[in-house]
Enzyme design. Structure first.
Site, PDB file in Angstrom:
ATOM      1  N   ARG A 128       1.329  -1.050  -0.200  1.00  0.00           N
ATOM      2  CA  ARG A 128       0.088   0.003  -0.399  1.00  0.00           C
ATOM      3  C   ARG A 128       0.907   1.296  -0.137  1.00  0.00           C
ATOM      4  NH1 ARG A 128      -4.745  -0.340   1.525  1.00  0.00           N
ATOM      5  NH2 ARG A 128      -4.375  -1.443   3.596  1.00  0.00           N
ATOM      6  N   TYR A 129       1.903   1.315   0.588  1.00  0.00           N
ATOM      7  CA  TYR A 129       2.767   2.368   0.503  1.00  0.00           C
ATOM      8  C   TYR A 129       3.747   2.350  -0.269  1.00  0.00           C
ATOM      9  CZ  TYR A 129      -0.409   2.943   5.047  1.00  0.00           C
ATOM     10  OH  TYR A 129      -0.936   3.339   6.233  1.00  0.00           O
ATOM     11  N   ARG A 132       6.916   0.195   1.875  1.00  0.00           N
ATOM     12  CA  ARG A 132       7.460  -0.819   2.627  1.00  0.00           C
ATOM     13  C   ARG A 132       5.933  -1.916   2.587  1.00  0.00           C
ATOM     14  NH1 ARG A 132       4.811   3.942   4.400  1.00  0.00           N
ATOM     15  NH2 ARG A 132       3.885   3.798   6.142  1.00  0.00           N
ATOM     16  N   CYS A 141      -4.317 -17.914  15.069  1.00  0.00           N
ATOM     17  CA  CYS A 141      -3.742 -17.397  16.050  1.00  0.00           C
ATOM     18  C   CYS A 141      -3.917 -18.270  17.121  1.00  0.00           C
ATOM     19  CB  CYS A 141      -4.491 -16.172  15.734  1.00  0.00           C
ATOM     20  SG  CYS A 141      -4.365 -14.968  14.331  1.00  0.00           S
ATOM     21  N   CYS A 145      -9.031 -12.977  18.772  1.00  0.00           N
ATOM     22  CA  CYS A 145      -9.999 -11.915  18.676  1.00  0.00           C
ATOM     23  C   CYS A 145     -11.659 -12.137  18.436  1.00  0.00           C
ATOM     24  CB  CYS A 145      -8.838 -10.971  19.060  1.00  0.00           C
ATOM     25  SG  CYS A 145      -7.599 -10.907  18.879  1.00  0.00           S
ATOM     26  N   CYS A 148     -10.711  -9.320  15.345  1.00  0.00           N
ATOM     27  CA  CYS A 148     -10.775  -9.274  14.383  1.00  0.00           C
ATOM     28  C   CYS A 148     -10.583  -8.555  12.991  1.00  0.00           C
ATOM     29  CB  CYS A 148     -10.083 -10.738  14.377  1.00  0.00           C
ATOM     30  SG  CYS A 148      -8.927 -11.090  13.613  1.00  0.00           S
ATOM     31  N   ARG A 150      -8.981  -8.779  10.453  1.00  0.00           N
ATOM     32  CA  ARG A 150      -8.834  -9.800   9.488  1.00  0.00           C
ATOM     33  C   ARG A 150      -9.843 -11.117   9.265  1.00  0.00           C
ATOM     34  NH1 ARG A 150      -3.130  -8.616   9.763  1.00  0.00           N
ATOM     35  NH2 ARG A 150      -2.670  -6.216   8.421  1.00  0.00           N
ATOM     36  N   ASP A 309     -11.829  -0.763  12.985  1.00  0.00           N
ATOM     37  CA  ASP A 309     -11.856  -1.521  11.777  1.00  0.00           C
ATOM     38  C   ASP A 309     -13.688  -1.476  11.732  1.00  0.00           C
ATOM     39  OD1 ASP A 309      -9.169  -0.436  10.754  1.00  0.00           O
ATOM     40  OD2 ASP A 309      -8.888  -2.662  10.695  1.00  0.00           O
ATOM     41  N   ASP A 346      -7.641   3.403   9.738  1.00  0.00           N
ATOM     42  CA  ASP A 346      -7.089   2.989   8.640  1.00  0.00           C
ATOM     43  C   ASP A 346      -8.021   3.304   7.757  1.00  0.00           C
ATOM     44  OD1 ASP A 346      -5.667   1.260   6.884  1.00  0.00           O
ATOM     45  OD2 ASP A 346      -4.984   0.014   8.435  1.00  0.00           O
ATOM     46  N   LYS A 353      -3.737   4.303   6.835  1.00  0.00           N
ATOM     47  CA  LYS A 353      -3.308   5.042   8.076  1.00  0.00           C
ATOM     48  C   LYS A 353      -3.333   6.606   8.711  1.00  0.00           C
ATOM     49  CE  LYS A 353      -1.336   0.690  10.275  1.00  0.00           C
ATOM     50  NZ  LYS A 353      -1.141  -0.146   9.576  1.00  0.00           N
TER      51      LYS A 353
HETATM   52  C1  LIG Z   1       0.108  -0.680   8.357  1.00  0.00           C
HETATM   53  C2  LIG Z   1       0.871  -1.337   7.682  1.00  0.00           C
HETATM   54  C3  LIG Z   1       1.945  -0.941   7.440  1.00  0.00           C
HETATM   55  C4  LIG Z   1       3.078  -0.430   8.203  1.00  0.00           C
HETATM   56  O1  LIG Z   1       2.510   1.168   8.526  1.00  0.00           O
HETATM   57  P1  LIG Z   1       3.852   1.740   9.468  1.00  0.00           P
HETATM   58  O2  LIG Z   1       2.795   3.439   9.810  1.00  0.00           O
HETATM   59  O3  LIG Z   1       4.960   2.196   9.246  1.00  0.00           O
HETATM   60  O4  LIG Z   1       3.232   0.936  10.646  1.00  0.00           O
HETATM   61  C5  LIG Z   1       2.630  -1.238   6.114  1.00  0.00           C
HETATM   62  N1  LIG Z   1       1.552  -1.737   5.078  1.00  0.00           N
HETATM   63  C6  LIG Z   1      -0.012  -1.761   5.729  1.00  0.00           C
HETATM   64  C7  LIG Z   1      -0.936  -2.484   4.731  1.00  0.00           C
HETATM   65  C8  LIG Z   1      -0.439  -1.758   6.500  1.00  0.00           C
HETATM   66  O5  LIG Z   1      -1.568  -2.329   6.556  1.00  0.00           O
HETATM   67  S1  SF4 Z   2      -6.720  -9.548  16.049  1.00  0.00           S
HETATM   68 FE1  SF4 Z   2      -6.994 -11.176  14.245  1.00  0.00          FE
HETATM   69  S2  SF4 Z   2      -5.189 -11.599  13.758  1.00  0.00           S
HETATM   70 FE2  SF4 Z   2      -4.857  -9.921  15.046  1.00  0.00          FE
HETATM   71  S3  SF4 Z   2      -4.153 -12.023  16.708  1.00  0.00           S
HETATM   72 FE3  SF4 Z   2      -6.614 -11.285  17.376  1.00  0.00          FE
HETATM   73  S4  SF4 Z   2      -7.332 -12.860  15.892  1.00  0.00           S
HETATM   74 FE4  SF4 Z   2      -5.334 -13.041  15.387  1.00  0.00          FE
END
Ligand SMILES: *Cc1c(COP(=O)(O)O)cnc(C)c1O
Ligand code: SF4
Length: 387
Positions: A128-129, A132, A141, A145, A148, A150, A309, A346, A353
């Protein structure tokens, strides 16, 4: 050299095994309780077992009835021991035990709330960025949670990323010289065996333009015995390596968690925290402050505080955005600056973010900026005169 394809097989539903309630009476005194694989093997994953151990509320019972096919439940004996069994509003319990509200779809909710799938050039990799990427190596996991983000990917106990998929992700990273940071996440990468995780990390380290490797995990909190000498001795070989640990509540910071974090810090791993703001769990400013201050005592630097989220079925956890802003207002200036995380949303759909902060700027004029301090007092900052 251990095979990269060697994976840790998570056990299937534990009803098939003998159920021994004694384990849960005092799970921390069981002779094997410090063995993380024992903890994983003995996780609570079924309604039958859970209802033996705790008196469930009608909302929890209903949640189970409907929960077929949704985010699975799994609670390690260790994490379960932190639940106050007599308190239906226990903050540990609310994070771990499903409720009927999970089946309610509310306006704005999305299956993929942060638009990760649409920013994925290769399966399991989110770019996305500019500099990174996020690499999702594991789908399971230690504890699921309920909020979550995801929940579309995790909780089905699927095997981790296969070697071919990992190689494809590595090829992509290798081909993009602007990528200098890889964040390994999931699911939880620390659910892999140390040898398996090392296989991934070693391959990534061989990419010359990668400066740093980061691991995002909740395992040091839900399965702290996983952070053993073998793990930290492996991690320390691959510096600079950072870790972001997901914490939710001050009660999670136990002697076991403290030991795990101290081990990691002693191995030179800089530790940051990530916390999701959760209604009725950590949304009181005093609770959040206690958590953040306790984190500094175990050498974890608060990093992000996330607005929850818009994941499907999580409305009962979401707070108004104003609560997060108010928490930051009550922290900044009132306590150690290191204790203050960045509050972010996010952006739904994939904007990344976005930081949100209380307004400290009253007015910006050409010659001065009028500011408000943490106590509400007004100050002028005069700009340098034009040449
Ligand atoms: C959170 C995230 C990162 C890391 O973001 P930082 O602000 O550098 O910690 C990188 N890629 C994705 C897709 C993310 O959601
Ligand atoms: S938030 Fe989702 S991915 Fe993260 S530890 Fe909890 S269940 Fe696992």
């Amino acid at each position: 050299m251990p095979a990269l394809s060697e994976s840790f097989e998570p056990p299937s539903n534990n009803l098939a095994r003998e159920f021994s309630p004694e384990i849960f009476e005092d799970p921390n005194s069981h002779p094997e309780s410090q063995d993380w694989k024992w903890q994983v093997k003995n996780r609570i994953t079924s309604f039958e077992v859970l209802s033996h151990l705790i008196k469930l509320t009608p909302e929890e019972k209903e949640g189970f009835k409907k929960s077929n096919g949704r985010l699975a439940m799994a609670i390690t004996p260790y994490f379960f021991s932190l639940i106050d069994k007599n308190d239906p509003n226990c903050p540990i319990r609310k994070q771990a035990i499903p409720r009927i509200e999970e089946f309610k779809v509310s306006p704005g909710e999305l299956v993929d709330p942060c638009g990760e799938d649409s920013h994925s050039p290769v399966a399991g990799l989110v770019h996305r960025y500019p500099d990174r990427v996020l690499l999702l190596v594991a789908n399971s996991c230690a504890m699921y949670c309920r909020y979550c983000t995801r929940n579309r990917l995790v909780g089905r106990e699927r095997p981790p990323m296969g070697i071919e998929q990992f190689e494809a992700a590595c090829d992509y990273i290798r081909s993009k010289k602007t990528i200098r940071d890889v964040l390994i996440s999931g699911g939880d990468p620390l659910m892999l065996t140390t040898a398996h995780l090392e296989g991934y990390i070693r391959r990534l380290r061989s990419i010359p333009h990668l400066d740093i490797i980061r691991i995002g995990t909740r395992v040091p909190v839900t399965l702290p015995m996983r952070v053993d000498e073998e793990l930290v001795n492996m991690l320390r070989k691959y510096h600079p390596l950072y870790m972001s640990i997901h914490f939710s509540h001050p009660r999670e910071i136990t002697p076991e968690v403290s030991t795990a974090c101290n081990r990691l810090a002693d191995a030179g791993v800089p530790l940051g925290s990530q916390t999701v703001l959760l209604k009725g769990i950590n949304d009181r400013p005093s609770t959040m402050k206690k958590l953040l201050q306790k984190l500094l005592k175990i050498r974890v630097r608060p990093y992000y505080l996330y607005q929850c989220d818009l994941a499907v079925g999580t409305a009962h956890f979401r707070t108004p955005v104003s609560s997060g802003i108010n928490i930051i207002r009550k922290l900044r200036g009132h306590t150690t600056g290191y204790a203050v995380p960045t509050f972010v949303i996010d952006a739904p759909g994939g904007g990344g973010k976005i930081p949100i902060s209380p307004d400290y700027v009253v007015t910006r004029l050409k010659d001065k900026t009028i500011l408000r301090n943490y106590e509400g007092k007004i100050y002028d900052y005069i700009e340098a005169p034009d040449e």
